[in-house]
Design a protein around this motif. Structure first.
Motif, PDB file in Angstrom:
ATOM      1  N   GLY A  49       0.815  -1.211   0.000  1.00  0.00           N
ATOM      2  CA  GLY A  49       0.000   0.000   0.000  1.00  0.00           C
ATOM      3  C   GLY A  49       0.848   1.260   0.000  1.00  0.00           C
ATOM      4  O   GLY A  49       0.525   2.238  -0.696  1.00  0.00           O
ATOM      5  N   ILE A  50       1.929   1.244   0.775  1.00  0.00           N
ATOM      6  CA  ILE A  50       2.837   2.398   0.787  1.00  0.00           C
ATOM      7  C   ILE A  50       3.481   2.584  -0.577  1.00  0.00           C
ATOM      8  O   ILE A  50       3.570   3.700  -1.105  1.00  0.00           O
ATOM      9  N   VAL A  51       3.921   1.481  -1.173  1.00  0.00           N
ATOM     10  CA  VAL A  51       4.533   1.546  -2.503  1.00  0.00           C
ATOM     11  C   VAL A  51       3.540   2.099  -3.523  1.00  0.00           C
ATOM     12  O   VAL A  51       3.896   2.913  -4.383  1.00  0.00           O
ATOM     13  N   ALA A  52       2.281   1.665  -3.416  1.00  0.00           N
ATOM     14  CA  ALA A  52       1.258   2.152  -4.356  1.00  0.00           C
ATOM     15  C   ALA A  52       1.058   3.655  -4.223  1.00  0.00           C
ATOM     16  O   ALA A  52       0.930   4.371  -5.226  1.00  0.00           O
ATOM     17  N   VAL A  53       1.045   4.167  -2.985  1.00  0.00           N
ATOM     18  CA  VAL A  53       0.885   5.609  -2.773  1.00  0.00           C
ATOM     19  C   VAL A  53       2.095   6.362  -3.314  1.00  0.00           C
ATOM     20  O   VAL A  53       1.959   7.398  -3.991  1.00  0.00           O
ATOM     21  N   VAL A  54       3.296   5.858  -3.015  1.00  0.00           N
ATOM     22  CA  VAL A  54       4.512   6.518  -3.488  1.00  0.00           C
ATOM     23  C   VAL A  54       4.566   6.537  -5.017  1.00  0.00           C
ATOM     24  O   VAL A  54       4.900   7.557  -5.639  1.00  0.00           O
ATOM     25  N   PHE A  55       4.209   5.428  -5.636  1.00  0.00           N
ATOM     26  CA  PHE A  55       4.226   5.352  -7.103  1.00  0.00           C
ATOM     27  C   PHE A  55       3.195   6.294  -7.714  1.00  0.00           C
ATOM     28  O   PHE A  55       3.462   6.969  -8.718  1.00  0.00           O
ATOM     29  N   THR A  56       2.010   6.381  -7.099  1.00  0.00           N
ATOM     30  CA  THR A  56       0.983   7.294  -7.596  1.00  0.00           C
ATOM     31  C   THR A  56       1.419   8.745  -7.430  1.00  0.00           C
ATOM     32  O   THR A  56       1.153   9.594  -8.294  1.00  0.00           O
ATOM     33  N   ASN A  57       2.095   9.049  -6.329  1.00  0.00           N
ATOM     34  CA  ASN A  57       2.660  10.385  -6.167  1.00  0.00           C
ATOM     35  C   ASN A  57       3.655  10.698  -7.279  1.00  0.00           C
ATOM     36  O   ASN A  57       3.692  11.821  -7.813  1.00  0.00           O
ATOM     37  N   HIS A  58       4.466   9.716  -7.633  1.00  0.00           N
ATOM     38  CA  HIS A  58       5.444   9.895  -8.706  1.00  0.00           C
ATOM     39  C   HIS A  58       4.739  10.196 -10.036  1.00  0.00           C
ATOM     40  O   HIS A  58       5.136  11.120 -10.765  1.00  0.00           O
ATOM     41  N   LEU A  59       3.683   9.443 -10.334  1.00  0.00           N
ATOM     42  CA  LEU A  59       2.956   9.665 -11.586  1.00  0.00           C
ATOM     43  C   LEU A  59       2.283  11.032 -11.602  1.00  0.00           C
ATOM     44  O   LEU A  59       2.174  11.667 -12.661  1.00  0.00           O
ATOM     45  N   ALA A  60       1.837  11.482 -10.423  1.00  0.00           N
ATOM     46  CA  ALA A  60       1.150  12.772 -10.346  1.00  0.00           C
ATOM     47  C   ALA A  60       2.110  13.947 -10.223  1.00  0.00           C
ATOM     48  O   ALA A  60       1.671  15.109 -10.202  1.00  0.00           O
ATOM     49  N   GLY A  61       3.394  13.672 -10.126  1.00  0.00           N
ATOM     50  CA  GLY A  61       4.377  14.739  -9.987  1.00  0.00           C
ATOM     51  C   GLY A  61       4.432  15.353  -8.607  1.00  0.00           C
ATOM     52  O   GLY A  61       4.910  16.476  -8.440  1.00  0.00           O
ATOM     53  N   HIS A  62       3.965  14.618  -7.579  1.00  0.00           N
ATOM     54  CA  HIS A  62       3.984  15.109  -6.208  1.00  0.00           C
ATOM     55  C   HIS A  62       5.225  14.596  -5.486  1.00  0.00           C
ATOM     56  O   HIS A  62       5.834  13.607  -5.916  1.00  0.00           O
ATOM     57  N   PRO A  63       5.626  15.237  -4.383  1.00  0.00           N
ATOM     58  CA  PRO A  63       6.681  14.645  -3.539  1.00  0.00           C
ATOM     59  C   PRO A  63       6.298  13.225  -3.144  1.00  0.00           C
ATOM     60  O   PRO A  63       5.145  12.965  -2.771  1.00  0.00           O
ATOM     61  N   LEU A  64       7.245  12.308  -3.197  1.00  0.00           N
ATOM     62  CA  LEU A  64       6.922  10.888  -3.102  1.00  0.00           C
ATOM     63  C   LEU A  64       6.225  10.514  -1.801  1.00  0.00           C
ATOM     64  O   LEU A  64       5.288   9.711  -1.793  1.00  0.00           O
ATOM     65  N   PHE A  65       6.650  11.088  -0.687  1.00  0.00           N
ATOM     66  CA  PHE A  65       6.125  10.653   0.608  1.00  0.00           C
ATOM     67  C   PHE A  65       5.204  11.689   1.260  1.00  0.00           C
ATOM     68  O   PHE A  65       4.731  11.474   2.366  1.00  0.00           O
TER      69      PHE A  65
END
Length: 402
Positions: A49-65
């Motif tokens: 779940g954490i990896v999924a959030v971090v990856f989605t942040n990456h796709l959205a151009g947001h800070p990863l964490f």
């Protein structure tokens, strides 16, 4: 004489290097068999779940964490931890004044303590506490489930809790995991007759969330039932535990009242500015009417489905004749979710710590595993995928409050 009547000797245990070293007796009694496997399952799902959030942040151009430590209520807790109470307000579009006194003190207090003792930022400390509390809660679920129903149901209970639609909130800087950890161990102590521990943990639960008093109500109801069952001949620890249980919640509410100059109503006036009050379901009916007339995207229908499922599961829990302390705890929180006002998108989060609701499906899943393990594995896998995708969506993409 038939040979079947002759006692057969037990096979000798292997000796030498093939013999598995026995755990100390105290450890064997304290750690139920299969707990580590269930905890590994829980950790694997929530790490995904954490990896999924971090990856989605990456796709959205947001800070990863950033979505993990700085989402919605997290920012209030971090500010309280850094600056204390009475320093942050927010004026809503309707003119309401939202103050930081609405947030209970245990979580920000732990964040402050951890940042004082270790070289961590408040966000890092908040996540560390949330993750550790989630693990403690998962272990408590297993111990309680094992105590009542055995290993298979306990494993299913932990697995189902890890794949709930809003389980992502167990791994962000929110109080759900801390509240769940204190609640499950308090209720387990009631089942084991450890009343002082039950009351002490209930008092801490009351300092963690506005809904924390549900634990105290459950402990008090179980204590009253025991007094009636034993005709008053109960240990002094029971009375002490029952008296301790509500002190955390009442203590904070009275303190806020003192700070605002309204000892009895100050806290509830603060909560009203957040549109958080018990209105006997009027707000829920207004939401349902608006949803039917105008629609609500994806998050709000999903929230409605989760709440309806929670009500159905509570009915099944009652039919299942679960222990009284679990029924009262679940019943109080389900009633608050249905009868409370506030954003409907947050209601599934309020149901996340209500672990007794998962007992009926956990028992069904355990039975399915014994008969058709492939089907049970497919169901669990599908729930995990939905949970991971939904968690990443509501945390990063959706613009509705969690």
């Amino acid at each position: 004489m038939s040979t079947s009547s002759v006692p057969r000797p037990e096979p000798a245990a292997p000796s030498g290097p093939l013999r598995r070293p026995a755990l100390p007796q105290a450890v064997r009694h304290r750690v139920p068999h299969g707990a580590l496997r269930a905890l590994a399952l829980f950790a694997a799902v929530r790490l995904a779940g954490i990896v999924a959030v971090v990856f989605t942040n990456h796709l959205a151009g947001h800070p990863l964490f950033r979505s993990l430590a700085h989402s919605w209520d997290s920012r209030w807790y971090l500010h309280i931890a850094a600056h204390g109470y009475g320093h942050l307000i927010w004026i809503t579009q309707t003119g309401g004044v939202q103050a930081d006194w609405a947030f209970f003190p245990l979580y920000p207090g732990l964040i402050r303590a951890l940042t004082t003792a270790l070289p961590l930022t408040p966000g890092q400390a908040a996540l560390l506490i949330a993750w550790a509390a989630a693990g403690v809660a998962a272990y408590g679920l297993y111990v309680l489930g094992h105590h009542l129903y055995g290993r298979a149901v306990a494993t299913a209970l932990v697995g189902l809790w890890s794949v709930l639609p809003h389980a992502v909130e167990l791994t962000i800087a929110y109080t759900e995991s801390l509240f769940a950890a204190l609640a499950v161990w308090s209720l387990y102590c009631v089942l084991k007759g450890r009343w002082l521990w039950a009351g002490s943990l209930a008092a801490l639960a009351g300092l963690s969330r506005p809904t924390g008093f549900a634990v105290a109500v459950a402990v008090g109801a179980a204590a009253a039932h025991e007094v009636l069952r034993q005709r008053g001949r109960v240990p002094a620890g029971l009375w002490a535990g029952a008296l301790l249980a509500p002190l955390g919640w009442f203590g904070y509410v009275l303190w806020v009242g003192q700070q605002t100059g309204d000892p009895l109503g100050g806290y509830f006036r603060i909560q009203s500015a957040w549109d958080s009050r018990f209105d006997f379901g009027a707000g829920a009916l207004r939401f349902l009417r608006a949803l039917l007339l105008h629609g609500g995207g994806f998050v709000y229908p999903a929230a409605l489905m989760v709440v309806v499922a929670g009500v159905v599961l509570f009915g099944l829990l009652c039919l299942d004749r679960a222990p009284l302390v679990l029924l009262v705890f679940a019943g109080v929180l389900v009633l608050l979710v249905i009868g409370g006002s506030g954003s409907f998108s947050s209601k599934p989060r309020f149901l996340l710590p209500v672990f007794p609701l998962l007992i009926p499906p956990a028992r069904a899943l355990a039975r399915s595993w014994r008969v058709r393990p492939a089907r049970a594995l497919l169901v669990g896998g599908a729930l995990a995928v939905v949970s991971l995708l939904f968690g990443a969506y509501v945390t990063v993409v959706a613009h509705s409050p969690l």
